[in-house]
Design an enzyme around this catalytic site. Structure first.
Site, mmCIF file in Angstrom:
data_model
loop_
_atom_site.group_PDB
_atom_site.id
_atom_site.type_symbol
_atom_site.label_atom_id
_atom_site.label_comp_id
_atom_site.label_asym_id
_atom_site.label_seq_id
_atom_site.Cartn_x
_atom_site.Cartn_y
_atom_site.Cartn_z
ATOM 1 N N GLY A 80 1.527 6.729 0.412
ATOM 2 C CA GLY A 80 0.904 5.468 0.848
ATOM 3 C C GLY A 80 -0.968 5.594 0.898
ATOM 4 O O GLY A 80 -1.241 6.978 0.842
ATOM 5 N N CYS A 86 -4.801 -3.051 16.173
ATOM 6 C CA CYS A 86 -6.000 -2.790 15.269
ATOM 7 C C CYS A 86 -6.463 -4.251 14.690
ATOM 8 O O CYS A 86 -5.621 -4.897 13.800
ATOM 9 C CB CYS A 86 -5.599 -1.631 14.470
ATOM 10 N N LYS A 88 0.927 -1.245 -0.129
ATOM 11 C CA LYS A 88 -0.188 0.066 -0.064
ATOM 12 C C LYS A 88 0.771 1.415 0.051
ATOM 13 O O LYS A 88 0.200 2.143 0.340
ATOM 14 C CB LYS A 88 -0.865 0.159 1.253
ATOM 15 N N GLY A 114 -0.436 -3.175 14.645
ATOM 16 C CA GLY A 114 -0.704 -4.249 14.143
ATOM 17 C C GLY A 114 -1.259 -5.261 15.356
ATOM 18 O O GLY A 114 -1.925 -5.949 15.056
ATOM 19 N N THR A 123 -5.553 -4.246 10.863
ATOM 20 C CA THR A 123 -3.890 -4.094 10.493
ATOM 21 C C THR A 123 -3.212 -5.301 10.970
ATOM 22 O O THR A 123 -3.437 -5.889 11.859
ATOM 23 C CB THR A 123 -3.421 -3.002 11.230
#
Length: 176
Positions: free
Chosen positions: A49, A164, A37, A161, A167
């Site tokens: 991004g 979330c 991304k 990460g 993520t």
């Protein structure tokens, strides 16, 4: 806010770094865990991004890159022109994506409504559902740890990460 991804950008004294996770979700399902991304633009001098709809983001990347080429890589002029286009075009205003763009001098958030936001500190910005986790981590590490820019982005994204659900910790990083 999008329930999709985390992108974090950091401008150090002599570097610019952007990172993003690899998770692509559709509702409550993970479709892919290793998506990219982030990318370099304008002969490797600009980092970018996205968060949000992948198809919309690719459209925005292409449009932004066209403007960046017209403005000969001038990031400030490019984001202003891009914002004008985004606000004027009915179709673009319907896109569900945000972008983060930076070079060694500037960092900008380009919102889904055509806004251009330069972070107050001018050096840390994030977008996506895990963006608040990532930026909180990055600010703490920036203030209290002596860490290289790339490592700061990596560690902050790992924390996001872990918190979330949209993520993951499959992180990709680009640096100028």
């Amino acid at each position: 806010m999008f329930e999709a991804t985390t992108i974090l950008a950091y401008r150090g004294e002599n570097s610019a770094v952007i990172g993003g996770d690899g998770q692509v979700t559709f509702g409550n399902t993970i479709l892919k865990g290793n998506a990219t991304k982030i990318r370099t633009l304008y002969h490797g001098k600009i980092l970018a991004g996205f968060a949000g709809s992948t198809a919309d983001a690719f459209n925005l990347f292409d449009m932004f890159e066209t403007i960046l080429n017209e403005k000969k890589g001038d990031l400030l002029k490019s984001v202003i022109e891009f914002s004008k286009m985004w606000r004027k075009d009915k179709h673009l205003r319907q896109l569900e994506a945000m972008m983060l763009v930076l070079n060694k001098k500037h960092i900008f958030i380009l919102s889904g409504t055509g806004d251009v936001v330069e972070p107050e500190d001018g050096k840390i910005a994030s977008i996506g559902s895990g963006g608040n986790y990532a930026i909180s981590s990055a600010r703490a590490l920036d203030r209290h740890a002596n860490m290289e820019a790339r490592k700061l982005v990596e560690e902050s994204l790992k924390i996001a990460g872990e918190l979330c659900i949209y993520t993951n910790t499959n992180i990709k990083i680009l640096e100028l």
